[in-house]
Design an enzyme around this catalytic site. Sequence first.
Site, PDB file in Angstrom:
ATOM      1  CB  THR A  34      -2.461   4.924  14.156  1.00 12.88           C
ATOM      2  OG1 THR A  34      -3.189   4.063  13.653  1.00 12.88           O
ATOM      3  CG2 THR A  34      -3.230   6.270  14.005  1.00 12.88           C
ATOM      4  CG  ASP A  35       1.258   0.605  11.672  1.00 12.04           C
ATOM      5  OD1 ASP A  35       1.464   1.550  11.160  1.00 12.04           O
ATOM      6  OD2 ASP A  35       1.387  -0.416  11.205  1.00 12.04           O
ATOM      7  CB  SER A  66       6.321 -17.242  -6.498  1.00 15.29           C
ATOM      8  OG  SER A  66       5.460 -16.494  -6.687  1.00 15.29           O
ATOM      9  N   GLY A 119       0.873  -6.304  -4.393  1.00 16.64           N
ATOM     10  CA  GLY A 119       1.285  -4.929  -4.650  1.00 16.64           C
ATOM     11  C   GLY A 119       0.126  -3.993  -4.508  1.00 16.64           C
ATOM     12  CB  SER A 124       0.208  -9.626  -1.621  1.00  7.81           C
ATOM     13  OG  SER A 124       1.288  -8.709  -1.905  1.00  7.81           O
ATOM     14  CB  SER A 125       4.543  -8.129   1.841  1.00  8.33           C
ATOM     15  OG  SER A 125       3.697  -7.124   2.424  1.00  8.33           O
ATOM     16  CD  GLU A 170       6.402  -6.224   4.608  1.00 10.42           C
ATOM     17  OE1 GLU A 170       5.950  -7.244   4.754  1.00 10.42           O
ATOM     18  OE2 GLU A 170       6.125  -5.401   4.091  1.00 10.42           O
ATOM     19  CG  ASP A 181       0.329  -4.886   6.950  1.00  7.99           C
ATOM     20  OD1 ASP A 181      -0.793  -4.218   7.324  1.00  7.99           O
ATOM     21  OD2 ASP A 181       0.814  -4.490   5.811  1.00  7.99           O
ATOM     22  CE1 TYR A 232       4.785   3.397   6.643  1.00  9.77           C
ATOM     23  CE2 TYR A 232       7.210   3.089   6.875  1.00  9.77           C
ATOM     24  CZ  TYR A 232       5.804   2.829   7.198  1.00  9.77           C
ATOM     25  OH  TYR A 232       5.464   1.909   8.331  1.00  9.77           O
TER      26      TYR A 232
HETATM   27  P1  ADP Z   1       1.284  -5.335  -0.811  1.00 10.70           P
HETATM   28  O1  ADP Z   1       1.945  -5.985   0.757  1.00 10.70           O
HETATM   29  O2  ADP Z   1       0.239  -4.147  -0.413  1.00 10.70           O
HETATM   30  O3  ADP Z   1       0.596  -6.410  -1.785  1.00 10.70           O
HETATM   31  P2  ADP Z   1       4.069  -4.949  -1.091  1.00 10.70           P
HETATM   32  O4  ADP Z   1       4.675  -4.128  -1.846  1.00 10.70           O
HETATM   33  O5  ADP Z   1       4.076  -4.943   0.576  1.00 10.70           O
HETATM   34  O6  ADP Z   1       2.540  -4.679  -1.259  1.00 10.70           O
HETATM   35  O7  ADP Z   1       4.536  -6.632  -1.191  1.00 10.70           O
HETATM   36  C1  ADP Z   1       4.333  -6.836  -2.492  1.00 10.70           C
HETATM   37  C2  ADP Z   1       5.704  -7.711  -2.763  1.00 10.70           C
HETATM   38  O8  ADP Z   1       5.459  -9.079  -1.946  1.00 10.70           O
HETATM   39  C3  ADP Z   1       5.738  -8.344  -3.998  1.00 10.70           C
HETATM   40  O9  ADP Z   1       6.519  -7.380  -4.984  1.00 10.70           O
HETATM   41  C4  ADP Z   1       6.420  -9.528  -4.027  1.00 10.70           C
HETATM   42  O10 ADP Z   1       7.879  -9.370  -3.792  1.00 10.70           O
HETATM   43  C5  ADP Z   1       6.056 -10.194  -2.644  1.00 10.70           C
HETATM   44  N1  ADP Z   1       4.810 -11.287  -2.818  1.00 10.70           N
HETATM   45  C6  ADP Z   1       3.655 -11.027  -2.440  1.00 10.70           C
HETATM   46  N2  ADP Z   1       2.777 -12.099  -2.726  1.00 10.70           N
HETATM   47  C7  ADP Z   1       3.463 -12.857  -3.581  1.00 10.70           C
HETATM   48  C8  ADP Z   1       3.628 -14.069  -4.067  1.00 10.70           C
HETATM   49  N3  ADP Z   1       2.236 -14.735  -4.123  1.00 10.70           N
HETATM   50  N4  ADP Z   1       4.565 -14.517  -4.964  1.00 10.70           N
HETATM   51  C9  ADP Z   1       5.801 -13.885  -4.916  1.00 10.70           C
HETATM   52  N5  ADP Z   1       6.011 -12.573  -4.334  1.00 10.70           N
HETATM   53  C10 ADP Z   1       4.711 -12.139  -3.513  1.00 10.70           C
HETATM   54 MG    MG Z   2       3.000  -5.183   2.195  1.00 15.83          MG
END
Ligand code: ADP
Ligand code: MG
Length: 399
Positions: A34-35, A66, A119, A124-125, A170, A181, A232
Site C-alpha cells: 500500500t505504501d 562491514s 535480505g 536490513s537495508s 536506496e 521502511d 514488484y
Molecule cells: P532486506 O532489506 O529485507 O534485508 P534488501 O535486499 O532490501 O533486503 O537489502 C539487503 C542488502 O542490504 C544486502 O544485500 C546488502 O547489500 C545490504 N546490507 C544490509 N545490511 C548490511 C550489512 N550489515 N552489511 C553489508 N551490507 C548490508
Molecule cells: Mg530492504
Amino acid sequence: MIEGQRADFVARFATEPHGFSMAPGRVNLIGEHTDYNDGFVLPMNVQRHTSVAFHPRGDGTVRAFSEHARQAVEFPLGDAPESLPAWARYVAYVAAALAEAGWPHGGADLHIRSDVPVGGGLSSSASLEAAVAGALLASAGRVPGRTLDQLLRDAGRTRTDLALLCQKAEHRVGALCGIMDQFVVLNGREGHALLIDCRRLRGKPVPLDGTQDLAVVVINSRVHHDLAANAYNERRRQCGEAVRVFAQHIAGVTALRDVAAWQWEEFRDRMDPLVARRAQHVVTENERTQIAVEALRAGDPVTVGRCMVASHESLRDLYEVSCRELDLLVEIARGVPGVYGSRMTGGGFGGCTVTLCRREAIEPLRQAVMREYPKATGLEPDVLVTGAAGPARVQWQAE
Ligand code: ADP
Ligand code: MG
C-alpha cells in the site's frame, strides 16, 4: 553488542570510536503493497539492529568495513565510484545524498555490525542506511555528545527528511522501495506500532502494550524466490493502470489510496480483470489497515488478527505475491490455540511471516513450526519473538 564492537573498531582503525549509530530492522503488521499507492501501513521496529561505530575524519574520506560482507572500502564523500561492491553502495549513496542535499558532512571511519538478517525481509537495508546516515551526521557535528535529534535540529532537518534521503539512496542502489521502511526505522516508538500515512508522511504511534498479553512473532521462511524484483515492478505498473481507469470516472483520484471499496465495485468492469484484482487488494488492504488500528486501540486483538488473515489471503489470491512456504507458515500458525492472526510480511515470494498471539501461545507456535515446516520444505525456519523497538539513535562513547 557495543563493547565487542569497540574493540574490533580499535583493531581495524587503530583509534577509539567516538560513538555508535544504531538503527533497528522492522516488521510490517499490516498494510502490504500500500505504501507506493499513497496508502496506509502499520509497521513496528524489531529488537534487531545495525550498529555503526564511527570516528570522524577531517579529510572528506569515508572508510567503511562491514562484518557481514567481510570487506572494507574507501571512497571520497559525495563521489561513489562505480567499482564499489553492492553493499557499499548503500553507504556511499547515503553519503552522496547527504552531501548533495547540503547536509553537514566531513568523512568518517565506519565499522558496521548487524544482527538484522540481511535480505530476510526485516529491512536490513533501511536499517543500514539510517545507521550510516546517523554516523555521518554525528561525525560531521562540531559538538560531540549530541543526540540524533539535536544533530538534526542543528541541520534544520527532521527525521522524516532523513528518511526521504535514505529512500533516495536506496532508489539509487536500484530498489524502487516505498517510504515505509526508512520512515519507521527513523520515527517508530518503543512499545508502539506506527500507522504511517504514506501520502502525508505522517506517523501516529499506536500502543501495542495496551494489551499486556500480546506477542509478535516473526518467522523467517528462509526462502527467497527470484520473482520478487520483476513482480514488484509489474505490480506497480498494474496499480498505475488501475489508477488511470478510476481517474476517468472519479474526480481527484491520483493513487489507489483515493479509491473506496464501493467505488472499486462500481468500476471494476472497466479494466482488465487482472488489474482489477490487483487494485482490489490495495483498496481493501488500506481499509483493513485502518480497521486493525482502531481494533488495536480498542484492545481488540481478535479483530486485528482477522484483518491479518484477510490481508494474507488477499496477498495470496488477488495480488499473488505469496508462495507455498509462506502459506504453509501462516496455516501452521493459524492452527495453534491463542494465535489471533498471521500473514506474510514484506514484498513477498519469501522472507517472513508475522503472527499476533497471546504470550502463552509463543512456545506451542514455535514447536508447531519447528515440527511441521522443515518436514514439508526441508528448510529450518528462524523464529524471532520481538517487542517494538525505538527508532534510530546515536550513542556516544563515555569519556
Ligand atoms: P532486506 O532489506 O529485507 O534485508 P534488501 O535486499 O532490501 O533486503 O537489502 C539487503 C542488502 O542490504 C544486502 O544485500 C546488502 O547489500 C545490504 N546490507 C544490509 N545490511 C548490511 C550489512 N550489515 N552489511 C553489508 N551490507 C548490508
Ligand atoms: Mg530492504
